[in-house]
Motif scaffolding. Structure first.
Motif, PDB file in Angstrom:
ATOM      1  N   ALA A   1      65.696  47.469  23.996  1.00 54.63           N
ATOM      2  CA  ALA A   1      65.160  46.630  22.709  1.00 54.63           C
ATOM      3  C   ALA A   1      66.666  45.607  22.599  1.00 54.63           C
ATOM      4  N   GLN A   2      67.796  45.939  22.714  1.00 47.44           N
ATOM      5  CA  GLN A   2      68.898  45.162  22.265  1.00 47.44           C
ATOM      6  C   GLN A   2      69.827  44.710  23.382  1.00 47.44           C
ATOM      7  N   GLN A   3      69.666  45.100  24.541  1.00 56.08           N
ATOM      8  CA  GLN A   3      70.716  44.437  25.718  1.00 56.08           C
ATOM      9  C   GLN A   3      69.971  43.937  26.546  1.00 56.08           C
ATOM     10  N   GLU A   4      70.682  42.732  27.292  1.00 52.96           N
ATOM     11  CA  GLU A   4      70.188  42.160  28.658  1.00 52.96           C
ATOM     12  C   GLU A   4      71.236  42.958  29.840  1.00 52.96           C
ATOM     13  N   PHE A   5      70.793  43.242  30.760  1.00 53.86           N
ATOM     14  CA  PHE A   5      71.489  43.769  31.833  1.00 53.86           C
ATOM     15  C   PHE A   5      70.680  43.463  33.492  1.00 53.86           C
ATOM     16  N   ASP A   6      71.744  43.471  34.218  1.00 55.58           N
ATOM     17  CA  ASP A   6      71.069  43.490  35.699  1.00 55.58           C
ATOM     18  C   ASP A   6      70.921  44.616  36.237  1.00 55.58           C
ATOM     19  N   VAL A   7      71.542  45.674  35.993  1.00 54.28           N
ATOM     20  CA  VAL A   7      71.369  47.087  36.839  1.00 54.28           C
ATOM     21  C   VAL A   7      71.410  48.123  35.796  1.00 54.28           C
ATOM     22  N   MET A   8      70.448  49.249  36.045  1.00 49.94           N
ATOM     23  CA  MET A   8      70.513  50.336  35.339  1.00 49.94           C
ATOM     24  C   MET A   8      70.936  51.431  36.344  1.00 49.94           C
ATOM     25  N   LEU A   9      72.173  52.419  35.928  1.00 52.82           N
ATOM     26  CA  LEU A   9      72.125  53.411  36.844  1.00 52.82           C
ATOM     27  C   LEU A   9      71.585  54.807  35.926  1.00 52.82           C
ATOM     28  N   LEU A  10      70.628  55.207  36.569  1.00 56.14           N
ATOM     29  CA  LEU A  10      69.737  56.170  36.049  1.00 56.14           C
ATOM     30  C   LEU A  10      69.947  57.739  36.425  1.00 56.14           C
ATOM     31  N   ASP A  11      70.299  58.569  35.687  1.00 57.12           N
ATOM     32  CA  ASP A  11      70.126  59.931  36.164  1.00 57.12           C
ATOM     33  C   ASP A  11      69.184  60.626  36.351  1.00 57.12           C
ATOM     34  N   LEU A  12      68.629  61.007  37.428  1.00 52.71           N
ATOM     35  CA  LEU A  12      67.185  61.363  37.659  1.00 52.71           C
ATOM     36  C   LEU A  12      66.710  62.827  36.979  1.00 52.71           C
TER      37      LEU A  12
ATOM     38  N   LEU B   1      63.166  42.117  36.679  1.00 55.09           N
ATOM     39  CA  LEU B   1      64.256  41.508  37.615  1.00 55.09           C
ATOM     40  C   LEU B   1      65.495  42.570  37.475  1.00 55.09           C
ATOM     41  N   VAL B   2      65.426  43.688  37.015  1.00 51.37           N
ATOM     42  CA  VAL B   2      66.467  44.400  36.623  1.00 51.37           C
ATOM     43  C   VAL B   2      66.438  45.628  37.806  1.00 51.37           C
ATOM     44  N   GLU B   3      67.606  45.728  38.506  1.00 47.35           N
ATOM     45  CA  GLU B   3      67.598  46.867  39.610  1.00 47.35           C
ATOM     46  C   GLU B   3      67.729  48.240  38.861  1.00 47.35           C
ATOM     47  N   VAL B   4      66.755  49.223  39.238  1.00 47.60           N
ATOM     48  CA  VAL B   4      67.353  50.645  38.646  1.00 47.60           C
ATOM     49  C   VAL B   4      67.878  51.427  39.954  1.00 47.60           C
ATOM     50  N   VAL B   5      69.167  51.938  39.913  1.00 47.41           N
ATOM     51  CA  VAL B   5      69.590  52.805  40.907  1.00 47.41           C
ATOM     52  C   VAL B   5      69.563  54.132  40.175  1.00 47.41           C
ATOM     53  N   ALA B   6      68.813  55.052  41.077  1.00 47.68           N
ATOM     54  CA  ALA B   6      68.545  56.239  40.481  1.00 47.68           C
ATOM     55  C   ALA B   6      69.710  56.986  41.294  1.00 47.68           C
TER      56      ALA B   6
ATOM     57  N   LEU C   1      61.171  64.187  43.619  1.00 52.54           N
ATOM     58  CA  LEU C   1      61.594  63.345  42.474  1.00 52.54           C
ATOM     59  C   LEU C   1      62.107  62.218  42.867  1.00 52.54           C
ATOM     60  N   ALA C   2      63.017  62.237  43.884  1.00 55.48           N
ATOM     61  CA  ALA C   2      63.745  61.118  44.506  1.00 55.48           C
ATOM     62  C   ALA C   2      62.654  60.139  45.211  1.00 55.48           C
ATOM     63  N   MET C   3      61.683  60.518  45.782  1.00 57.36           N
ATOM     64  CA  MET C   3      60.607  59.588  46.402  1.00 57.36           C
ATOM     65  C   MET C   3      59.515  58.864  45.232  1.00 57.36           C
ATOM     66  N   LEU C   4      59.506  59.908  44.201  1.00 60.55           N
ATOM     67  CA  LEU C   4      58.647  59.083  43.127  1.00 60.55           C
ATOM     68  C   LEU C   4      59.583  57.788  42.344  1.00 60.55           C
ATOM     69  N   ALA C   5      60.786  58.290  42.283  1.00 59.67           N
ATOM     70  CA  ALA C   5      61.642  57.196  41.753  1.00 59.67           C
ATOM     71  C   ALA C   5      61.595  56.182  42.494  1.00 59.67           C
ATOM     72  N   PHE C   6      61.830  56.138  43.838  1.00 59.11           N
ATOM     73  CA  PHE C   6      61.809  55.100  45.000  1.00 59.11           C
ATOM     74  C   PHE C   6      60.495  54.277  44.829  1.00 59.11           C
ATOM     75  N   GLU C   7      59.429  55.082  44.937  1.00 60.03           N
ATOM     76  CA  GLU C   7      58.083  54.360  44.793  1.00 60.03           C
ATOM     77  C   GLU C   7      57.989  53.586  43.516  1.00 60.03           C
ATOM     78  N   LYS C   8      58.452  53.804  42.449  1.00 60.62           N
ATOM     79  CA  LYS C   8      58.523  53.158  41.210  1.00 60.62           C
ATOM     80  C   LYS C   8      59.218  51.820  41.239  1.00 60.62           C
ATOM     81  N   GLY C   9      60.336  51.808  42.017  1.00 59.65           N
ATOM     82  CA  GLY C   9      61.096  50.651  42.005  1.00 59.65           C
ATOM     83  C   GLY C   9      62.599  50.934  42.325  1.00 59.65           C
TER      84      GLY C   9
END
Length: 107
Positions: free
Chosen positions: A54-65, A85-90, A99-107
């Motif tokens: 809600a508060q930040q703009e960013f380009d990449v999210m590093l997300l702990d699966l 346009l944000v890239e999510v890196v799991a 879980l990794a494949m599900l995350a990959f399929e979501k983008g």
């Protein structure tokens, strides 16, 4: 909504989402050493992620699966809906291929 218009003339804006406090410190420390990266925010819970979205703009999210019992897949959906346009890196220390494949399929 921002559009990618070519070469980036600024550091990549990164949000780190990591539930493990030790891993969070280590990863954040490494990111902060790199002048090409602007660590915009750090989250350790789903509530933090919602606030950041809600508060930040960013380009990449590093997300702990492994964040809060696999609810990270919902986070990917939220990010892609709000900021397509944000890239999510799991990231994960586990080898949960499903879980990794599900995350990959979501983008």
């Amino acid at each position: 909504m921002r559009r990618y218009v070519g070469r980036i003339d600024r550091p990549v804006q990164v949000v780190l989402v990591e539930g493990n406090t030790h891993a969070q410190r280590v990863i954040a420390g490494e990111l902060q050493k790199d002048p090409r990266i602007d660590l915009r925010a750090i989250a350790s819970s789903l509530q933090d992620v919602k606030r950041i979205l809600a508060q930040q703009e960013f380009d990449v999210m590093l997300l702990d699966l492994q964040l809060q019992s696999g609810q990270c897949l919902d986070v990917i959906d939220q990010v892609k809906q709000c900021m397509p346009l944000v890239e999510v890196v799991a990231t994960s220390i586990d080898d949960d291929e499903e879980l990794a494949m599900l995350a990959f399929e979501k983008g």
